[in-house]
Design an enzyme around this catalytic site. Structure first.
Site, PDB file in Angstrom:
ATOM      1  N   ASP A  46      40.978  46.626  36.186  1.00 50.58           N
ATOM      2  CA  ASP A  46      41.375  45.664  36.859  1.00 50.58           C
ATOM      3  C   ASP A  46      42.086  45.502  38.014  1.00 50.58           C
ATOM      4  O   ASP A  46      43.215  46.119  38.099  1.00 50.58           O
ATOM      5  CB  ASP A  46      42.511  45.152  35.611  1.00 50.58           C
ATOM      6  CG  ASP A  46      42.941  43.663  35.907  1.00 50.58           C
ATOM      7  OD1 ASP A  46      42.304  42.623  35.502  1.00 50.58           O
ATOM      8  OD2 ASP A  46      44.236  43.324  36.520  1.00 50.58           O
ATOM      9  N   TYR A  51      46.403  43.283  45.239  1.00 50.55           N
ATOM     10  CA  TYR A  51      46.723  44.651  45.173  1.00 50.55           C
ATOM     11  C   TYR A  51      46.587  45.451  46.389  1.00 50.55           C
ATOM     12  O   TYR A  51      47.321  46.447  46.377  1.00 50.55           O
ATOM     13  CB  TYR A  51      46.163  45.174  44.172  1.00 50.55           C
ATOM     14  CG  TYR A  51      46.377  44.517  42.691  1.00 50.55           C
ATOM     15  CD1 TYR A  51      47.124  43.473  42.745  1.00 50.55           C
ATOM     16  CD2 TYR A  51      45.470  44.710  41.400  1.00 50.55           C
ATOM     17  CE1 TYR A  51      47.333  42.779  41.628  1.00 50.55           C
ATOM     18  CE2 TYR A  51      45.717  43.995  40.296  1.00 50.55           C
ATOM     19  CZ  TYR A  51      46.605  42.993  40.338  1.00 50.55           C
ATOM     20  OH  TYR A  51      46.788  42.405  39.271  1.00 50.55           O
ATOM     21  N   HIS A 113      43.224  34.142  40.227  1.00 51.73           N
ATOM     22  CA  HIS A 113      44.633  34.928  40.090  1.00 51.73           C
ATOM     23  C   HIS A 113      45.562  34.067  39.794  1.00 51.73           C
ATOM     24  O   HIS A 113      46.714  34.300  38.864  1.00 51.73           O
ATOM     25  CB  HIS A 113      44.871  35.761  41.238  1.00 51.73           C
ATOM     26  CG  HIS A 113      45.827  36.536  41.179  1.00 51.73           C
ATOM     27  ND1 HIS A 113      45.762  38.012  42.105  1.00 51.73           N
ATOM     28  CD2 HIS A 113      46.900  37.118  40.383  1.00 51.73           C
ATOM     29  CE1 HIS A 113      46.632  38.760  41.542  1.00 51.73           C
ATOM     30  NE2 HIS A 113      47.305  38.550  40.465  1.00 51.73           N
ATOM     31  N   ASN A 168      47.340  33.505  34.592  1.00 52.65           N
ATOM     32  CA  ASN A 168      48.627  32.748  34.602  1.00 52.65           C
ATOM     33  C   ASN A 168      48.259  31.312  34.327  1.00 52.65           C
ATOM     34  O   ASN A 168      49.251  30.486  35.038  1.00 52.65           O
ATOM     35  CB  ASN A 168      49.092  32.829  36.013  1.00 52.65           C
ATOM     36  CG  ASN A 168      49.524  34.532  36.278  1.00 52.65           C
ATOM     37  OD1 ASN A 168      50.203  35.152  35.565  1.00 52.65           O
ATOM     38  ND2 ASN A 168      48.950  35.059  37.236  1.00 52.65           N
TER      39      ASN A 168
END
Length: 339
Positions: A46, A51, A113, A168
């Site tokens: 993931d 990141y 995201h 989210n």
């Protein structure tokens, strides 16, 4: 009895119940960690633009394929669309860049995201862009969730990803998305642990055929290094007396109990570790069942305590130092709109 090792997504594809999360995996160790995780048996990874380690993640994958450990088709590779690229025309180009960074032709799953749009930042200026624009300010974008989702649906049509999902999101945002989605979200990724069970969100998603993936399964553990006071004030779940008691009863580690609590309810998990023994332990969480009394005791731990919340993080908008992004008040709501 042992659980199935995968979840059948509404897109028709199988997703492993246990994967390896790439958040906060250092660039200098990332390739080796991915390679070693594949060697240990992990097949889901993931990742995300934000990141900042997608190149290194891809290097680990490429090495494992070259060494004959796996084929590309054996892996389930996940990435995420960052907030700065929500404008419809920006979605496909950034997805292609991320694929290039990974060194692959398609993502098995590509996720929105956050349900927030931020001003576009050219990757040539800064990448990953984070939450601030080129002037170091947090500037909301103009793209609606519908515009972004429609562009993500086109990624599936173009073969750039096999499934698309969201992260989210709360139930109300899912409800709205499902009104117009031609391609239903295959997954919902949320913060989910015994301090933040989000039972109504999980139930709604699963009732709608949307698989749920938990991040931060160990609660405050992931947020301590960010100097977050909420995390400092919360007893570590790995050391919680109830979790330790249940672990001892089953001959498992507290981490395995926390992961099994999720997977037993068909919630996928994405822990990470650079320790060989813990890598194996985190993967080995499907061969035992928690008892009804165990599940009830864990349910009693719920505090509705969210760690992935901008209001928990100290940041200076003028200096551009912002980790999670916009406060709820900047969106005109009294609480976070993310899950």
């Amino acid at each position: 009895m042992p659980s199935a090792t995968t979840i059948k997504l509404n897109s028709g594809h199988e997703m492993p119940l246990v994967g390896f999360g790439l958040w906060k995996v250092n660039n200098d160790t990332c390739a080796d960690q991915v390679y070693n995780a594949i060697k240990a048996g992990y097949r889901l990874f993931d990742g995300a633009c934000d990141y900042g380690n997608e190149v290194e993640s891809g290097q680990g994958v490429a090495r494992a394929i070259k060494d004959g450990l796996v084929k590309r088709s054996d892996l389930f590779l996940v990435s995420k669309l960052w907030n700065s690229f929500h404008d419809g025309p920006r979605v496909a180009p950034i997805c292609k860049k991320q694929l290039q960074d990974w060194g692959i032709d398609y993502f098995d799953l590509y996720i929105m995201h956050f349900p927030i749009s931020l001003k576009y930042v050219d990757p040539e200026v800064r990448y990953p862009p984070g939450f601030t624009d080129e002037n170091g300010k947090v500037t909301p974008g103009k793209a609606s969730i519908q515009e972004t989702w429609t562009a993500m649906e086109e990624l599936v049509e173009k073969g750039l990803c096999k499934s698309i999902g969201v992260s989210n999101f709360r139930a109300v945002l899912l409800m709205d998305l499902l009104r117009y989605a031609k391609v239903r979200p295959a997954t919902l990724q949320i913060e989910h642990h015994p301090y933040l069970m989000q039972e109504s969100v999980v139930k709604y998603a699963q009732d709608e055929g949307i698989a749920v993936t938990a991040y931060s399964s160990f609660g405050p553990q992931s947020f301590l290094e960010m100097d977050m006071q909420q995390a400092k004030d919360a007893p570590l779940l790995l050391e919680h007396p109830a979790i330790k008691k249940i672990a001892e009863k089953h001959g498992k580690t507290p981490a395995q109990v926390l992961l099994r609590w999720a997977t037993q309810r068909d919630v996928a998990v994405i822990p990470k570790s650079n320790n060989k023994d813990r890598l194996a332990q985190n993967l080995d969480v499907l061969d035992f069942d928690l008892k009804d009394e165990d599940m009830k005791e864990i349910k009693g731990i719920d505090k509705d305590l969210r760690f992935n919340d901008p209001l928990n993080v100290n940041y200076d908008l003028e200096a551009g130092a912002c980790y999670f992004g916009l406060t709820a008040s900047q969106y005109g709501v009294s609480q976070p709109i993310w899950g």
